[in-house]
Design an enzyme around this catalytic site. Structure first.
Site, PDB file in Angstrom:
ATOM      1  N   TRP A 189      -2.875   4.396   3.461  1.00  0.00           N
ATOM      2  CA  TRP A 189      -2.470   3.782   4.392  1.00  0.00           C
ATOM      3  C   TRP A 189      -2.923   3.996   5.459  1.00  0.00           C
ATOM      4  CZ3 TRP A 189       0.179   2.087   8.664  1.00  0.00           C
ATOM      5  CH2 TRP A 189      -0.664   1.585   9.704  1.00  0.00           C
ATOM      6  N   GLU A 230      -6.107   1.990   0.908  1.00  0.00           N
ATOM      7  CA  GLU A 230      -5.145   0.131   1.352  1.00  0.00           C
ATOM      8  C   GLU A 230      -6.004   0.024   2.462  1.00  0.00           C
ATOM      9  OE1 GLU A 230      -0.741   0.132   2.744  1.00  0.00           O
ATOM     10  OE2 GLU A 230      -1.289  -2.167   2.970  1.00  0.00           O
ATOM     11  N   LYS A 232      -7.328  -2.405   6.067  1.00  0.00           N
ATOM     12  CA  LYS A 232      -6.991  -3.697   6.620  1.00  0.00           C
ATOM     13  C   LYS A 232      -7.428  -4.207   7.339  1.00  0.00           C
ATOM     14  CE  LYS A 232      -2.343  -3.964   9.597  1.00  0.00           C
ATOM     15  NZ  LYS A 232      -1.511  -2.846   9.903  1.00  0.00           N
ATOM     16  N   ASP A 263      -2.740  -5.680   0.592  1.00  0.00           N
ATOM     17  CA  ASP A 263      -1.874  -6.054   1.312  1.00  0.00           C
ATOM     18  C   ASP A 263      -2.194  -7.521   1.294  1.00  0.00           C
ATOM     19  OD1 ASP A 263       0.162  -6.128   3.272  1.00  0.00           O
ATOM     20  OD2 ASP A 263       0.505  -4.651   3.258  1.00  0.00           O
ATOM     21  N   HIS A 266      -3.293  -8.574   4.963  1.00  0.00           N
ATOM     22  CA  HIS A 266      -4.777  -7.543   5.483  1.00  0.00           C
ATOM     23  C   HIS A 266      -5.741  -7.506   5.810  1.00  0.00           C
ATOM     24  CE1 HIS A 266      -2.572  -3.282   5.196  1.00  0.00           C
ATOM     25  NE2 HIS A 266      -1.336  -4.132   5.428  1.00  0.00           N
ATOM     26  N   HIS A 290       0.935  -5.086  -2.601  1.00  0.00           N
ATOM     27  CA  HIS A 290       1.441  -4.787  -1.378  1.00  0.00           C
ATOM     28  C   HIS A 290       2.032  -6.684  -1.457  1.00  0.00           C
ATOM     29  CE1 HIS A 290       1.312  -0.930   0.396  1.00  0.00           C
ATOM     30  NE2 HIS A 290       1.711  -0.764  -0.829  1.00  0.00           N
ATOM     31  N   ASP A 298      -0.306 -10.171  10.243  1.00  0.00           N
ATOM     32  CA  ASP A 298       0.761  -9.249   9.346  1.00  0.00           C
ATOM     33  C   ASP A 298       1.575  -9.137   9.930  1.00  0.00           C
ATOM     34  OD1 ASP A 298       0.582  -7.473   7.366  1.00  0.00           O
ATOM     35  OD2 ASP A 298      -0.055  -5.275   8.834  1.00  0.00           O
ATOM     36  N   ASP A 300       4.461  -9.123   7.888  1.00  0.00           N
ATOM     37  CA  ASP A 300       6.162  -7.979   7.056  1.00  0.00           C
ATOM     38  C   ASP A 300       6.953  -9.286   7.058  1.00  0.00           C
ATOM     39  OD1 ASP A 300       4.156  -5.896   5.730  1.00  0.00           O
ATOM     40  OD2 ASP A 300       4.142  -5.330   8.379  1.00  0.00           O
ATOM     41  N   ASP A 330       5.583  -4.787  -0.028  1.00  0.00           N
ATOM     42  CA  ASP A 330       5.523  -4.521   1.639  1.00  0.00           C
ATOM     43  C   ASP A 330       6.059  -4.840   2.201  1.00  0.00           C
ATOM     44  OD1 ASP A 330       5.199  -2.687   3.554  1.00  0.00           O
ATOM     45  OD2 ASP A 330       2.930  -2.905   3.653  1.00  0.00           O
TER      46      ASP A 330
HETATM   47  C1  RNT Z   1       0.787  -0.736   7.101  1.00  0.00           C
HETATM   48  C2  RNT Z   1       0.636  -0.983   5.430  1.00  0.00           C
HETATM   49  C3  RNT Z   1       0.904  -0.240   5.104  1.00  0.00           C
HETATM   50  C4  RNT Z   1       3.147  -0.297   5.192  1.00  0.00           C
HETATM   51  C5  RNT Z   1       3.388   1.185   4.663  1.00  0.00           C
HETATM   52  C6  RNT Z   1       4.645   1.494   4.943  1.00  0.00           C
HETATM   53  O1  RNT Z   1      -0.095  -2.175   6.902  1.00  0.00           O
HETATM   54  O2  RNT Z   1       1.037  -2.543   5.081  1.00  0.00           O
HETATM   55  O3  RNT Z   1       1.234  -0.471   2.764  1.00  0.00           O
HETATM   56  O4  RNT Z   1       3.267  -1.259   5.226  1.00  0.00           O
HETATM   57  O5  RNT Z   1       2.703   2.525   4.492  1.00  0.00           O
HETATM   58 ZN    ZN Z   2       0.918  -2.124   2.861  1.00  0.00          ZN
END
Ligand code: RNT
Ligand code: ZN
Length: 429
Positions: A189, A230, A232, A263, A266, A290, A298, A300, A330
């Site tokens: 990523w 990955e 986004k 993810d 994303h 993720h 996003d 998290d 994640d």
């Molecule tokens: C960031 C991505 C990525 C990170 C990690 C820490 O938006 O989701 O995967 O969260 O690499």
């Molecule tokens: Zn991620």
């Protein structure tokens, strides 16, 4: 410990109820037990890492908020945290490491200098625990990422640096997979993108493609290394364009036999990540996940048993794809007990998988094929009130683990005994 007899009785009852639907609960537990969840190392220390002299999450459009005490400050602390987390989870897990978490022993090792020796102690630790490792290049929190572009940078010096870094992560990941006897997913990523509307998206994407081609020119056996990409939609300060978008990586992966990481944070907030699984698996050998929880964006947040996660689990199980989907977490919430954050997220994913494994899918499919849409809807609703929690509790009990909310006590004890010694701000109980 829980009242085991109560849980066993509840399980017997649940088993009968599911048997009436044609579902075998023992079989569901066995299947669930075979699923490895890849725990992301970065929840333990808010994506700080262990680079010298002083590392922290910096830039890249991602952010950990909160300052709850007890964050892991050393590799030993982080390993202890992960062992504690694993001791509270049934089944087997893996650890998902970022390159910035190497065992650098206080020395300055730049990203384009990392070697297997910096990760050997992680491999040895994983071997001791009998777990696999996954890996990630760290293309953020670095001066050469400050301009906002890494692998897609127009500056050849910057691009070369990051290409070298990612090449090295693949080599290290392949060695991890080899030594541990379990393929290591190396997930790429990058934070590349721009805050305002750019005029030259095309060149950045062309450069990114060329960088990836160079990175992947080296071949490693797939029983050691799986390359994952990955994409986004946007990040903080990168609102208008992300170079490595979903379409970019999906296209790249299809053409070059790579896998893609979904993810859950994303995409556009109304997109359903679970819907993508059967679409992408028609064209890719596998997927990485993720699993996160975006709140409005996003963000998290810690993964919970919500509709998104349920759909993901259902779609994997319904497509019979548990062996093709690498499930990882994640998120990075620095505002609550970090060990608890792991256990909540991992248990939520297990519960979602179990819920999916307890579905009488054939029955539902026959409603669908017969055009009985009301029946399908009603049945899906009825399943939500079935005692899948009793089955999960039983799964915990046969693994000698606390059920339901009982593990809170364990985590509080760990906080009082271990985590609170890492800070003078904190005391519990
Ligand atoms: C960031 C991505 C990525 C990170 C990690 C820490 O938006 O989701 O995967 O969260 O690499
Ligand atoms: Zn991620």
């Amino acid at each position: 410990m829980a009242n085991t007899k109560l849980i066993e009785d509840a399980y017997r009852n649940a088993k009968e109820q599911y048997a009436e639907l044609g579902v075998d609960t023992d079989k569901a537990i066995r299947k669930l037990d075979g699923v490895e969840i890849s725990l992301h190392c970065w929840q333990a220390d808010d994506v700080g890492g262990f680079e010298a002299p002083d590392s922290r999450l910096d830039g890249g459009g991602i952010q950990a908020t909160g300052d709850y005490p007890g964050k892991a400050r050393t590799i030993e602390e982080l390993r202890g945290n992960i062992e504690e987390v694993m001791s509270l989870l049934p089944g087997k897990q893996r650890l998902n490491l970022h390159a910035s978490y190497g065992d650098f022993k206080g020395r300055k090792v730049d990203r384009d200098e990392i070697e297997i020796e910096h990760f050997q102690s992680w491999i040895d630790w994983a071997k001791k625990l009998g777990i696999g490792l996954d890996f990630n290049p760290t293309c953020f929190s670095h001066p050469l990422a400050d301009a906002g572009f890494t692998l897609s940078s127009k500056d050849p010096k910057i691009r070369k640096f990051w290409i070298e870094h990612v090449k090295r992560t693949r080599k290290i990941a392949a060695e991890m997979g080899k030594q541990l006897g379990s393929p290591c997913v190396n997930n790429i990523w990058i934070p590349d993108g721009s805050k305002d509307t750019p005029v030259d998206r095309n060149t950045h994407r062309k450069i990114l493609k060329e960088s990836l081609d160079e990175i992947f020119s080296e071949h490693y056996p797939e029983e050691y290394l799986i390359d994952s990409l990955e994409g986004k939609l946007f990040g903080l300060g990168l609102e208008s364009m992300t170079v490595g978008s979903h379409e970019f990586y999906l296209g790249y992966a299809v053409r070059n036999n790579k896998i893609v990481c979904i993810d859950t944070g994303h995409y556009h907030p109304t997109e359903q990540p679970g819907d993508k699984i059967s679409a992408m698996l028609q064209f890719l050998d596998g997927l990485m996940l993720h699993i996160s929880r975006g709140v409005h964006w996003d963000s998290d947040h810690v993964t919970i048993f919500n509709d998104d996660v349920q759909l993901i689990a259902q779609e994997i199980v319904r497509a019979n794809a548990l062996d093709r989907v690498h499930i990882g977490l994640d998120y990075f919430d620095a505002s609550i007990n970090r060990i608890g954050a792991y256990v909540v997220g991992a248990r939520a994913v297990q519960l979602a998988l179990l819920f999916a494994l307890l579905e009488p899918t054939d029955e539902l499919r026959s409603f669908e094929e017969a055009g009985k849409d009301f029946e399908r809807l009603a049945y899906l609703e009825a399943l939500k009130a079935k005692p899948f929690g009793a089955v999960y509790d039983f799964y915990c009990v046969i693994n000698n683990l606390p059920t339901g909310a009982e593990y809170l006590k364990e985590i509080e004890n760990y906080e009082n005994d271990i985590l609170s010694t890492r800070s003078n701000r904190h005391s519990l109980g």
